[in-house]
Scaffold this motif. Structure first.
Motif, PDB file in Angstrom:
ATOM      1  N   LEU A  71       6.174   1.875   6.514  1.00  0.00           N
ATOM      2  CA  LEU A  71       6.808   1.125   5.432  1.00  0.00           C
ATOM      3  C   LEU A  71       6.020  -0.139   5.114  1.00  0.00           C
ATOM      4  O   LEU A  71       5.837  -0.503   3.950  1.00  0.00           O
ATOM      5  CB  LEU A  71       8.246   0.767   5.838  1.00  0.00           C
ATOM      6  N   GLU A  72       5.516  -0.811   6.151  1.00  0.00           N
ATOM      7  CA  GLU A  72       4.699  -2.010   5.951  1.00  0.00           C
ATOM      8  C   GLU A  72       3.427  -1.654   5.184  1.00  0.00           C
ATOM      9  O   GLU A  72       2.985  -2.394   4.292  1.00  0.00           O
ATOM     10  CB  GLU A  72       4.375  -2.627   7.309  1.00  0.00           C
ATOM     11  N   PHE A  73       2.833  -0.480   5.467  1.00  0.00           N
ATOM     12  CA  PHE A  73       1.627  -0.040   4.757  1.00  0.00           C
ATOM     13  C   PHE A  73       1.913   0.131   3.265  1.00  0.00           C
ATOM     14  O   PHE A  73       1.170  -0.365   2.409  1.00  0.00           O
ATOM     15  CB  PHE A  73       1.135   1.283   5.372  1.00  0.00           C
ATOM     16  N   VAL A  74       2.992   0.843   2.943  1.00  0.00           N
ATOM     17  CA  VAL A  74       3.331   1.078   1.539  1.00  0.00           C
ATOM     18  C   VAL A  74       3.655  -0.235   0.839  1.00  0.00           C
ATOM     19  O   VAL A  74       3.204  -0.484  -0.290  1.00  0.00           O
ATOM     20  CB  VAL A  74       4.510   2.061   1.433  1.00  0.00           C
ATOM     21  N   LEU A  75       4.421  -1.101   1.486  1.00  0.00           N
ATOM     22  CA  LEU A  75       4.801  -2.380   0.862  1.00  0.00           C
ATOM     23  C   LEU A  75       3.574  -3.219   0.583  1.00  0.00           C
ATOM     24  O   LEU A  75       3.444  -3.831  -0.493  1.00  0.00           O
ATOM     25  CB  LEU A  75       5.770  -3.143   1.785  1.00  0.00           C
ATOM     26  N   HIS A  76       2.649  -3.237   1.544  1.00  0.00           N
ATOM     27  CA  HIS A  76       1.451  -4.065   1.377  1.00  0.00           C
ATOM     28  C   HIS A  76       0.587  -3.560   0.221  1.00  0.00           C
ATOM     29  O   HIS A  76       0.108  -4.343  -0.607  1.00  0.00           O
ATOM     30  CB  HIS A  76       0.654  -4.065   2.683  1.00  0.00           C
ATOM     31  N   HIS A  77       0.405  -2.216   0.145  1.00  0.00           N
ATOM     32  CA  HIS A  77      -0.522  -1.682  -0.855  1.00  0.00           C
ATOM     33  C   HIS A  77       0.145  -1.430  -2.204  1.00  0.00           C
ATOM     34  O   HIS A  77      -0.558  -1.194  -3.188  1.00  0.00           O
ATOM     35  CB  HIS A  77      -1.166  -0.392  -0.318  1.00  0.00           C
ATOM     36  N   ALA A  78       1.460  -1.481  -2.249  1.00  0.00           N
ATOM     37  CA  ALA A  78       2.128  -1.320  -3.548  1.00  0.00           C
ATOM     38  C   ALA A  78       1.983  -2.567  -4.409  1.00  0.00           C
ATOM     39  O   ALA A  78       2.199  -2.521  -5.628  1.00  0.00           O
ATOM     40  CB  ALA A  78       3.602  -1.004  -3.329  1.00  0.00           C
ATOM     41  N   GLY A  79       1.650  -3.692  -3.773  1.00  0.00           N
ATOM     42  CA  GLY A  79       1.441  -4.911  -4.531  1.00  0.00           C
ATOM     43  C   GLY A  79       2.690  -5.343  -5.275  1.00  0.00           C
ATOM     44  O   GLY A  79       3.806  -5.301  -4.757  1.00  0.00           O
ATOM     45  N   ALA A  80       2.492  -5.709  -6.536  1.00  0.00           N
ATOM     46  CA  ALA A  80       3.610  -6.222  -7.338  1.00  0.00           C
ATOM     47  C   ALA A  80       4.507  -5.108  -7.858  1.00  0.00           C
ATOM     48  O   ALA A  80       5.484  -5.375  -8.554  1.00  0.00           O
ATOM     49  CB  ALA A  80       3.071  -7.037  -8.509  1.00  0.00           C
ATOM     50  N   GLY A  81       4.195  -3.863  -7.514  1.00  0.00           N
ATOM     51  CA  GLY A  81       4.995  -2.762  -8.046  1.00  0.00           C
ATOM     52  C   GLY A  81       6.244  -2.461  -7.249  1.00  0.00           C
ATOM     53  O   GLY A  81       7.048  -1.614  -7.663  1.00  0.00           O
ATOM     54  N   LEU A  82       6.436  -3.108  -6.100  1.00  0.00           N
ATOM     55  CA  LEU A  82       7.595  -2.804  -5.259  1.00  0.00           C
ATOM     56  C   LEU A  82       8.253  -4.086  -4.779  1.00  0.00           C
ATOM     57  O   LEU A  82       7.557  -5.009  -4.341  1.00  0.00           O
ATOM     58  CB  LEU A  82       7.162  -1.957  -4.044  1.00  0.00           C
ATOM     59  N   ARG A  83       9.562  -4.121  -4.866  1.00  0.00           N
ATOM     60  CA  ARG A  83      10.365  -5.204  -4.293  1.00  0.00           C
ATOM     61  C   ARG A  83      11.313  -4.554  -3.284  1.00  0.00           C
ATOM     62  O   ARG A  83      12.257  -3.870  -3.668  1.00  0.00           O
ATOM     63  CB  ARG A  83      11.160  -5.945  -5.373  1.00  0.00           C
ATOM     64  N   LEU A  84      11.044  -4.740  -2.000  1.00  0.00           N
ATOM     65  CA  LEU A  84      11.781  -4.074  -0.937  1.00  0.00           C
ATOM     66  C   LEU A  84      12.897  -4.993  -0.427  1.00  0.00           C
ATOM     67  O   LEU A  84      12.644  -6.139  -0.053  1.00  0.00           O
ATOM     68  CB  LEU A  84      10.840  -3.713   0.214  1.00  0.00           C
ATOM     69  N   VAL A  85      14.134  -4.469  -0.392  1.00  0.00           N
ATOM     70  CA  VAL A  85      15.289  -5.224   0.083  1.00  0.00           C
ATOM     71  C   VAL A  85      15.874  -4.482   1.280  1.00  0.00           C
ATOM     72  O   VAL A  85      16.313  -3.330   1.153  1.00  0.00           O
ATOM     73  CB  VAL A  85      16.354  -5.369  -1.021  1.00  0.00           C
TER      74      VAL A  85
END
Length: 936
Positions: free
Chosen positions: A174-188
């Motif tokens: 999940l940390e990998f996806v959040l990091h590389h998604a950049g401004a396209g993802l806001r994880l709550v």
């Protein structure tokens, strides 16, 4: 009753306009099971849901940070808060309740990707979902991150119940996806525990929005609003008490509200509900306790008997050695274990109540044993207050009383700081508890109630028991118990007015101090202060003023802060009484005012102490003819601290009350005020003389000067001051001016007698001169009396003098000396009486003017009118002025507390004290009165 779980509701699919009919959507997870669509549904909010704008506004920051964490205990209201916020988010949003995480990384990611499809996030055909329940190809995660990174508008992804994600591999992915998604993802993340993510990096970069348990807690106002949605009307003050008990826990408040709806008296139920017999108990037992391992359950049940605890104490109760990591984990997991810092913890109040009830049911009889273990462990660690509490709860009274005595803490029963708590704690001491320590505690308890007969009987038994212990082959160290005996002996002597036993006890205490560890004496400065206070008061009763002054001065100068504040107040009050009895009203007033600040500045309940200082101020007010003020002071002084209520106080109150009645012309009431016998083994010479002075003044007021003279004759050998002057007045009133002068010639200036005596003596000489045809000498003596009285605003001597003085005061030289403080002059009272004896209250009293009565030696038939508000009894403290200033700005109690960074209860205490000083009962009256006096 179905209890609502604010975090774990059974979600119902909502008609979300963002849902998609994408034909490429998968129909089954990697195991071949169909997707459970409820895991993608935003939970529905109940009709009684309360929107909390402060939290919604905070959550709006999630749209600007890559990661948001809402972390709180079970039932903290996290899920419904996010559901409410999510309903208002504009743009793509996906919801995934992560209860499938334990089925493997493949199932988790399959569900997550399926949750994103309605938000417009799709992957190419053939590579859009994991095929293996236990594995996720890295290429899939990379394609998902790449797809998200290309979006112009970010997707908000809410992962509810994220605490179920315990697999480090999933967290790392999940940390990998959040990091590389950049401004396209806001994880709550909505979680009960700290997630396995590098939160420190996000915090340092300012990329993390956090809402934790403290912020999730309901405020009293929010609680009242929530109850109102359930049809329950509860004032904010009552809601505040409920919030304190539940710590603002959302599920607890909602469950209480639902249960209260079924009760005929909802408000009473909310105040008195038994947590262990409610749906709150069911919730906490199911959601918190039963989720834990047997070892942790045992730990929680055993520490439930503790108010606060550290790992070592927890180990002492469990017999284990691993409480440290277990408690840290419980706190980290939001399992209703609060970390207080410095390796100290406590349970949520409701959770603790429920655990204790569960402990009694599961292991009857274990609770007292646990209290006993805790008491002995705490005794070794030096925590006396907690030791006593647990010892009493264990019913081990010999141990508990012994801890109090051995710690040299028995004096705390008399300091006013924790006295009530200790009295209440030992009220349950079993009668079968024997030994010197229990008997000493019983003696202290009875003496604190001013019951010397029973107290000294218990003290005698304790001394006998100590004697037997000292005769043993291997005698224990009894120095602390013997010093406690000396302290209680001195108190008994004080209460009975016996200076001999008080001196003996003080001498014994000096010898015993050499056997007491210096550490204990330093920790308990109240012991030395109490001994000197008891000695000083006993000497004062005996009329040994200089010796009493020495002892009381030592108490007034002692250290100890709040622990000795009550004793300093009392000692200063008695020093003021000595000044007042010697005729120095200015000195007495200054010392008495200093006394009253001692307890107030430490926040002790007001009025505190013995009240001697207020009695002195009342006597001074009578001498200044400020009769309304004197009455107010005597009324306040009617509630002394029981342990300090001794013959000195009783006699002082009786005499001050009698003088006030005399000043008002009520002779019968004045005599009645002196009638109650003061309980003492010996008679006080000054109390006897002062009582005779009141009676003589009553005879003079009734026109019986010979009776007054005869009454005072027997006092003359004992008193070279007030009694001589009073006898001279009586002889003068009987028409014997030469005999009056002869008596006054006996007086020799020694520096001890103050103006309250000398001014009266001078006026007697002046009247004698006038009666014998020497008006020039009379004018000269009146001028001297006016000059001596002006500094202290002494009006009563001139009122008592009678009408003969009135013509003299109309002559130019004397009128100038009397204007503005004795006779009507300035509308603003005294402008010259601003010396040491002058105060704001005195200036208020000085406006009443001079109106001597019609008969020589009698109390005036009419007292000057007192139509102004009563003066301030004592000055407002700095903090009270701060509170009054904000009160004048129409600020509420809560607003004042917030503005001053203090608690609401502290503000209420300051307001109560200010109202008393301003002689008002309401806010508006207090503000108006403070403005009149120029205080704000």
């Amino acid at each position: 009753m179905a209890g609502p779980d604010e975090d774990d509701p059974e979600p119902t699919a909502s008609a979300d306009p963002r849902a998609s009919d994408d034909p490429r959507a998968a129909e089954a997870d990697p195991r071949g099971d169909p997707y459970l669509r409820t895991r993608f549904a935003i939970p529905a909010r109940p009709a009684t849901f309360l929107r909390r704008d402060r939290l919604v506004t905070h959550l709006d920051q999630a749209l600007g940070t890559p990661l948001t964490m809402v972390n709180g205990a079970a039932g903290a209201g996290k899920t419904l808060l996010l559901a409410d916020w999510a309903a208002g988010v504009e743009g793509p949003l996906a919801w995934f309740t992560t209860d499938a995480a334990d089925l493997g990384p493949g199932v988790f990611w399959a569900y997550l990707i399926e949750a994103l499809r309605p938000a417009g996030v799709t992957l190419p055909p053939g590579g859009g979902s994991p095929a293996d329940a236990s594995h996720v190809p890295q290429t899939l995660l990379a394609r998902l991150a790449a797809e998200l990174s290309t979006r112009e508008q970010p997707v908000v992804l809410v992962l509810d119940e994220y605490d179920r994600v315990t697999d480090p591999e999933i967290a790392e992915q999940l940390e990998f996806v959040l990091h590389h998604a950049g401004a396209g993802l806001r994880l709550v993340l909505v979680t009960r525990t700290e997630p396995l993510l590098p939160l420190h990096r996000y915090r340092a970069a300012g990329d993390l929005t956090e809402i934790r348990g403290a912020e999730l807690a309901f405020t009293p106002e929010e609680a009242a609003a929530l109850l109102a949605l359930h049809g329950l009307t509860l004032p904010v003050s009552a809601a505040r008490a409920l919030v304190e008990r539940t710590r603002g826990w959302a599920a607890g408040l909602r469950l209480c509200a639902l249960a209260a709806q079924e009760d005929p008296d909802p408000e009473r139920y909310l105040k008195e509900f038994e947590a262990d017999r409610s749906t709150v108990a069911d919730f906490l037992l199911a959601e918190v306790l039963k989720r834990q391992s047997p070892e942790i359950q045992d730990l929680l049940l055993r520490v439930s008997v503790l108010e606060r605890f550290g790992p070592e104490l927890a180990n002492a109760l469990t017999g284990r050695s691993d409480a440290g990591p277990l408690l840290a984990g419980l706190h980290r997991d939001n399992a209703f274990v609060e970390h207080l810092g410095h390796d100290s913890y406590r349970l949520h109040p409701l959770f603790g109540e429920i655990l204790r009830a569960h402990l009694r049911m599961r292991e009857p009889g274990l609770e007292p044993e646990l209290h006993g273990r805790a008491a002995r462990w705490l005794r070794r660690s030096g925590s006396l207050t907690e030791t006593l509490g647990h010892g009493a709860a264990a019913g081990d009274w010999e141990f508990t009383a012994g801890a109090l005595v051995d710690d040299l803490a028995i004096g705390r029963l008399f300091t006013g700081l924790h006295s009530d708590d200790l009295v209440e704690l030992f009220a349950g001491m079993a009668p079968e508890a024997h030994g010197p320590a229990p008997d000493l505690v019983r003696a202290a308890r009875d003496l604190a109630r001013r019951d010397p007969d029973h107290g000294l009987a218990h003290l005698h038994r304790a001394e006998q028991a100590l004697t037997e212990l000292r005769r043993a082959a291997d005698p224990p160290d009894t120095a602390a118990a013997e010093l406690s005996c000396a302290l209680l002996k001195a108190l008994g002597a004080r209460l009975t007015g016996a200076e001999g036993p008080a001196e003996e006890a003080a001498e014994a205490a000096v010898r015993l101090r050499e056997r007491i560890p210096a550490r204990l004496l330093d920790e308990h400065p109240e012991v030395t202060a109490l001994l000197q206070a008891h000695l000083g008061s006993a000497l004062l009763w005996a009329g040994r003023f200089e010796e009493a002054r020495a002892a009381l001065t030592e108490v007034a100068a002692c250290a100890g802060g709040a622990a000795t504040a009550l004793l300093r107040e009392d000692a200063l009050g008695r020093l003021a009484l000595i000044e007042q009895l010697n005729g120095w009203p200015g000195r007495a007033e200054r010392t008495a005012r200093t006394a009253m600040t001692e307890t107030e500045r430490f926040g002790l309940p007001q009025p505190a102490g013995s009240g001697v200082a207020r009695l002195v101020l009342a006597a001074v007010a009578v001498d200044r003819n400020e009769l309304r003020r004197a009455h107010a002071l005597l009324t306040v002084a009617d509630a002394p601290h029981a342990a300090l209520c001794d013959p000195v106080l009783e006699a002082g109150r009786a005499l001050a009350t009698a003088r006030l009645h005399l000043a008002r012309g009520d002779i019968r009431a004045a005599l009645a005020a002196t009638e109650p016998a003061v309980a003492a083994v010996t008679e006080s010479p000054w109390a006897r003389t002062q009582t005779a002075l009141v009676a003589a003044a009553a005879h003079l007021a009734a026109g019986r000067p010979e009776a007054a003279a005869e009454l005072l004759e027997e006092r003359l050998p004992d008193d070279r001051g007030p009694a001589v002057v009073a006898a001279a007045r009586a002889r003068l009133a009987a028409g014997r001016p030469d005999a009056a002068r002869e008596l006054l010639d006996r007086l020799r200036p020694d520096g001890r007698t103050g103006p309250a005596v000398t001014v009266r003596a001078t006026l007697v000489r002046a009247q004698a001169a006038d009666d014998t045809g020497d008006p020039a000498a009379a004018r000269r003596l009146i001028a001297q009396a006016l000059h001596d009285a002006r500094r202290d605003l002494l009006r009563r001597p001139f009122l008592e003098a009678g009408p003969w003085i009135r013509p003299f005061l109309t002559t130019a030289p004397l009128r100038a000396l009397a204007e503005d403080w004795l006779t009507p002059g300035s509308a603003h009272g005294s402008t010259h009486g601003s010396g040491q004896g002058s105060t704001h209250g005195s200036a208020q009293g000085s406006t009443h003017g001079m109106n001597p009565g019609p008969a020589s030696g009698s109390t005036p038939a009419s007292v000057p009118p007192e139509d102004r508000p009563p003066p301030v009894v004592e000055e407002l403290s700095g903090r009270e002025r701060d509170v009054m200033l904000r009160l004048s700005r129409m600020m509420s109690t809560e607003e004042i507390a917030a503005d001053l960074y203090v608690s609401v209860n502290t503000v209420k205490t300051h307001l109560k004290s200010a109202y008393r000083k301003l002689s008002v009962n309401r806010r508006n009256d207090a503000v108006r009165r403070a403005r009149e006096l120029g205080l704000i």
